[in-house]
Design an enzyme around this catalytic site. Sequence first.
Site, PDB file in Angstrom:
ATOM      1  N   GLU A 105     115.584  68.135  63.476  1.00  0.00           N
ATOM      2  CA  GLU A 105     114.681  67.746  62.382  1.00  0.00           C
ATOM      3  C   GLU A 105     113.216  67.817  62.834  1.00  0.00           C
ATOM      4  OE1 GLU A 105     117.019  64.100  61.790  1.00  0.00           O
ATOM      5  OE2 GLU A 105     117.110  64.646  59.671  1.00  0.00           O
ATOM      6  N   GLU A 125     125.010  64.194  62.683  1.00  0.00           N
ATOM      7  CA  GLU A 125     124.975  62.798  62.220  1.00  0.00           C
ATOM      8  C   GLU A 125     126.264  62.382  61.531  1.00  0.00           C
ATOM      9  OE1 GLU A 125     122.549  64.963  62.060  1.00  0.00           O
ATOM     10  OE2 GLU A 125     120.624  64.011  62.519  1.00  0.00           O
TER      11      GLU A 125
HETATM   12  N1  3HC Z   1     120.838  59.112  72.030  1.00  0.00           N
HETATM   13  C1  3HC Z   1     120.985  58.418  73.179  1.00  0.00           C
HETATM   14  N2  3HC Z   1     121.774  58.785  74.192  1.00  0.00           N
HETATM   15  C2  3HC Z   1     122.449  59.930  74.029  1.00  0.00           C
HETATM   16  C3  3HC Z   1     122.355  60.708  72.874  1.00  0.00           C
HETATM   17  C4  3HC Z   1     121.486  60.272  71.853  1.00  0.00           C
HETATM   18  N3  3HC Z   1     121.313  60.944  70.729  1.00  0.00           N
HETATM   19  N4  3HC Z   1     123.157  61.760  73.013  1.00  0.00           N
HETATM   20  C5  3HC Z   1     123.735  61.655  74.211  1.00  0.00           C
HETATM   21  N5  3HC Z   1     123.301  60.544  74.828  1.00  0.00           N
HETATM   22  C6  3HC Z   1     123.678  60.074  76.155  1.00  0.00           C
HETATM   23  C7  3HC Z   1     125.112  59.671  76.272  1.00  0.00           C
HETATM   24  O1  3HC Z   1     125.314  58.350  75.847  1.00  0.00           O
HETATM   25  C8  3HC Z   1     125.377  59.862  77.742  1.00  0.00           C
HETATM   26  O2  3HC Z   1     124.856  58.739  78.382  1.00  0.00           O
HETATM   27  P1  3HC Z   1     125.452  58.236  79.774  1.00  0.00           P
HETATM   28  O3  3HC Z   1     125.186  59.341  80.764  1.00  0.00           O
HETATM   29  O4  3HC Z   1     124.717  56.985  80.038  1.00  0.00           O
HETATM   30  O5  3HC Z   1     126.918  58.043  79.520  1.00  0.00           O
HETATM   31  C9  3HC Z   1     124.503  61.053  78.111  1.00  0.00           C
HETATM   32  O6  3HC Z   1     123.550  61.169  77.040  1.00  0.00           O
HETATM   33  C10 3HC Z   1     125.237  62.342  78.243  1.00  0.00           C
HETATM   34  O7  3HC Z   1     126.024  62.528  77.079  1.00  0.00           O
HETATM   35  P2  3HC Z   1     127.383  63.353  77.139  1.00  0.00           P
HETATM   36  O8  3HC Z   1     128.270  62.762  78.166  1.00  0.00           O
HETATM   37  O9  3HC Z   1     127.875  63.433  75.749  1.00  0.00           O
HETATM   38  O10 3HC Z   1     126.855  64.743  77.672  1.00  0.00           O
HETATM   39  P3  3HC Z   1     127.170  66.213  77.221  1.00  0.00           P
HETATM   40  O11 3HC Z   1     126.306  67.079  78.033  1.00  0.00           O
HETATM   41  O12 3HC Z   1     128.635  66.428  77.212  1.00  0.00           O
HETATM   42  O13 3HC Z   1     126.688  66.323  75.689  1.00  0.00           O
HETATM   43  C11 3HC Z   1     125.255  66.115  73.795  1.00  0.00           C
HETATM   44  C12 3HC Z   1     125.350  66.205  75.321  1.00  0.00           C
HETATM   45  C13 3HC Z   1     125.722  67.413  73.166  1.00  0.00           C
HETATM   46  C14 3HC Z   1     123.806  65.855  73.418  1.00  0.00           C
HETATM   47  C15 3HC Z   1     126.173  64.981  73.306  1.00  0.00           C
HETATM   48  O14 3HC Z   1     125.878  63.821  74.043  1.00  0.00           O
HETATM   49  C16 3HC Z   1     126.030  64.641  71.873  1.00  0.00           C
HETATM   50  O15 3HC Z   1     126.647  65.258  71.022  1.00  0.00           O
HETATM   51  N6  3HC Z   1     125.218  63.635  71.559  1.00  0.00           N
HETATM   52  C17 3HC Z   1     125.098  63.108  70.229  1.00  0.00           C
HETATM   53  C18 3HC Z   1     124.076  63.857  69.471  1.00  0.00           C
HETATM   54  C19 3HC Z   1     123.873  63.217  68.144  1.00  0.00           C
HETATM   55  O16 3HC Z   1     124.786  62.726  67.512  1.00  0.00           O
HETATM   56  N7  3HC Z   1     122.645  63.248  67.681  1.00  0.00           N
HETATM   57  C20 3HC Z   1     122.305  62.728  66.414  1.00  0.00           C
HETATM   58  C21 3HC Z   1     121.789  61.360  66.586  1.00  0.00           C
HETATM   59  S1  3HC Z   1     121.546  60.614  65.033  1.00  0.00           S
HETATM   60  C22 3HC Z   1     120.055  61.190  64.521  1.00  0.00           C
HETATM   61  O17 3HC Z   1     119.454  62.043  65.132  1.00  0.00           O
HETATM   62  C23 3HC Z   1     119.555  60.519  63.298  1.00  0.00           C
HETATM   63  C24 3HC Z   1     118.449  61.260  62.676  1.00  0.00           C
HETATM   64  O18 3HC Z   1     118.972  62.161  61.728  1.00  0.00           O
HETATM   65  C25 3HC Z   1     117.504  60.335  61.995  1.00  0.00           C
END
Ligand code: 3HC
Length: 699
Positions: A105, A125
């Site tokens: 975004e 999301e």
């Molecule tokens: N916020 C905070 N921490 C996050 C995060 C996020 N969005 N995404 C990942 N992390 C953290 C994890 O908790 C993990 O922490 P840890 O090492 O302390 O356990 C670390 O990052 C690594 O995560 P993964 O083990 O999942 O690592 P990968 O390399 O396998 O994957 C990733 C990375 C693809 C970024 C995966 O973590 C992921 O899919 N994350 C979620 C992304 C997501 O859902 N984003 C949307 C958030 S909601 C949003 O943006 C709202 C907006 O529209 C207003």
Amino acid sequence: MTTHYEVHGTVARITLSNPPVNGLGHATRLSITDNLQKANADAAIKSIVITGAGKAFSGGADIKEFGSPKAMQEPNLLSVISAVENSSKPVVAAIHSVCMGGGLELALGCHYRIAAPGCSVALPEVKLGLLPGAGGTQRLPRALGVEPALNMIVSGEPVKSELLAQIPGQKLFDKMASSAESLQEEALVFAQSIADTRPLPLVRSLPCKHPKGDAYFQFARNMVKGMAKNFPAPLKCVDAVEAATKRKFEDGMLFERELFINLMWTPESRALRHIFMAERAASKIPDVPADTPQREIKSIAVIGAGTMGGGIAMNFLNAGIPVRMLEMKQEALDRGLATIRKNYEAQVKKGKLKQDKYEQRMGLLSTTLSYDDLKDADLVIEAVFEEMGVKEKVFKELDRVMKPGAILASNTSTLDVNQIAGFTQRPQDVVGMHFFSPANIMKLLEVVRGEKTGKDVLATVMALAKKIRKTAVVSGVCDGFIGNRMIEQYGRQGGFLLDEGCTPEQVDKAAEKFGFAMGPFRMGDLAGNDIGWAIRKRRYQEKPDMKYSKTADLLCEKGRFGQKTGAGWYDYLPGKRDAIPSAEVVQMIEAHRASLGITPRKISDEEIVQRLVFALVNEAAHILEEGIANKASDIDMVYLMGYGFPIFRGGPMLYADQLGLFNVVQAMHRFAQNPLDDAKFWQPAPLLARLAAEGKTFN
Ligand code: 3HC
Ligand code: NAI
């Protein structure tokens, strides 16, 4: 510092630097806007690049901030994106590795975007029970086209940047970098090349229409409704994208905001966010730091080629790790091998596995009748009969032959791992690896930590679990470990409910309506009722004052062990798995009830579900207090991944938290009044009673 600011000639580069994935938490957002101001105030700067350090452009909003005031503290993400859009100097997003959620975004708010190939781009999301809340539903359809954008928003699935770049007419990427390595350099050159372009292009100004309008969205809604089941977010995603095609940009943004905030408070989103965190937290063990040295695991041995041994072996073959299986007799090895082949062949037939992959995997499997052939394996997993005497023989043999440093694991589901470790001279190398059936499919792995299990052994097994795509949860040693110890109390309630007036079908239907994949009696028929029978026989000796319904024993005395005998709590047609209510079983239950002098009463679905679920919760509270589980969220993972607990409820502990522990305890006091139930069991576990009294939660 959560961003870095550097000047390259006339270009200012703002690099997000908030490991692990450059989440857009408050400090990062503030730092971005500060640096934007700085660049805009510097007359020598003509254009700006925003990028991310390390392994992501940005993983999006900081999930850890959700539900706290920090999430909306100014500058919130909307304000940051506005600041980017309103920058008087062009802003270029240099996107690489991972660009997700709020990260995408933010990029969509930039005037230009240059992407590296191989980047995972997503609006995930929906997987957190939300929709994009910082303009994603309004800008992505404008940049990418309505249909591809809706697909991405509803599925949450990542798409590779190079594929997105091929979508005809797309305005998501202005340029693809030739490689990830050259992205930064190319972004600086690109930023210089557009420095004087005015007016600055904005995604929000692009048109957004679908030629089939209403018909398309009706079709999309029908499709999504079928898939979304208990989750409200996917349909809201359709509403928001439709709004992008029908409303002015500002109105669409307000609508998206309203939907986002409403979803944020739904129990389903709370559950999905909890699961996201719980899954990652499960791999962390309080006294085993992340930098604990690990042992190298290059080859595996499996003892026993039965139901579990075969499935266990497949996990490692799938991950490309060689496996040697040992049995007592050649026939048993042949049978085990044939089952593995059959499973893989079924996958090939369904098109899920390529023939060459299948052959590759089988090529990694070898068999033996001699322990001496196992000696070089780095990890050996025992899956022989569930009898201590048999385990003793096996572990003494393993102690004799295995090379020093090999990990010796048992797949036992009930036996004492400390006692098993005691059969060897190297208890520090012994650990439980409790797989669930079918072991090649079920995601859960309980890692049973013995008193003397080495920290390096635990660290190694947890990392290995990730490699074979299991969710590993650590359990201490107790009868049944976390999952089966809890299920015993759930099963006991199922029995009392039959005695008091329910049919198996009524109990199962109530549990399934709550969201369980299968009610307790259908589950018993699938797993084999004889397993519970054997456990109860032991219990009658060990805990003679523990109260049990005798109905399940009567069923087993009739040989109705479940699907495998064609009859259990239900009847089964040959070769079919459909559970058909059985008149014989209902008669048996009624006769037993009458023999106890019980007048049946009508029991509500609510009571059925509460008794089943709160029995899990109370036992779990004991487990937590005894330190068998490290944290409540680990227990939730066990139930979600291993026992079909409804995902949208986030696990038994989160469910109890959301209901309020005070209410849970009140219900337990009510159940304790029921003379046909077990008043002693319903005394709330001390931890539960304390948390409820203090108004606290498990999680
Ligand atoms: N916020 C905070 N921490 C996050 C995060 C996020 N969005 N995404 C990942 N992390 C953290 C994890 O908790 C993990 O922490 P840890 O090492 O302390 O356990 C670390 O990052 C690594 O995560 P993964 O083990 O999942 O690592 P990968 O390399 O396998 O994957 C990733 C990375 C693809 C970024 C995966 O973590 C992921 O899919 N994350 C979620 C992304 C997501 O859902 N984003 C949307 C958030 S909601 C949003 O943006 C709202 C907006 O529209 C207003
Ligand atoms: P199974 O009876 O299907 O297979 C056991 C195999 O071990 C047989 O093929 C047998 O020939 C072999 N075996 C017995 N003694 C042996 C020895 N001394 N040396 C080598 N091979 C020997 O049993 P299953 O169901 O696979 O269970 C195995 C273990 O896994 C048990 O400890 C059980 O409690 C545990 N378990 C079982 C689950 C299930 O759902 N079946 C789930 C989780 C754990």
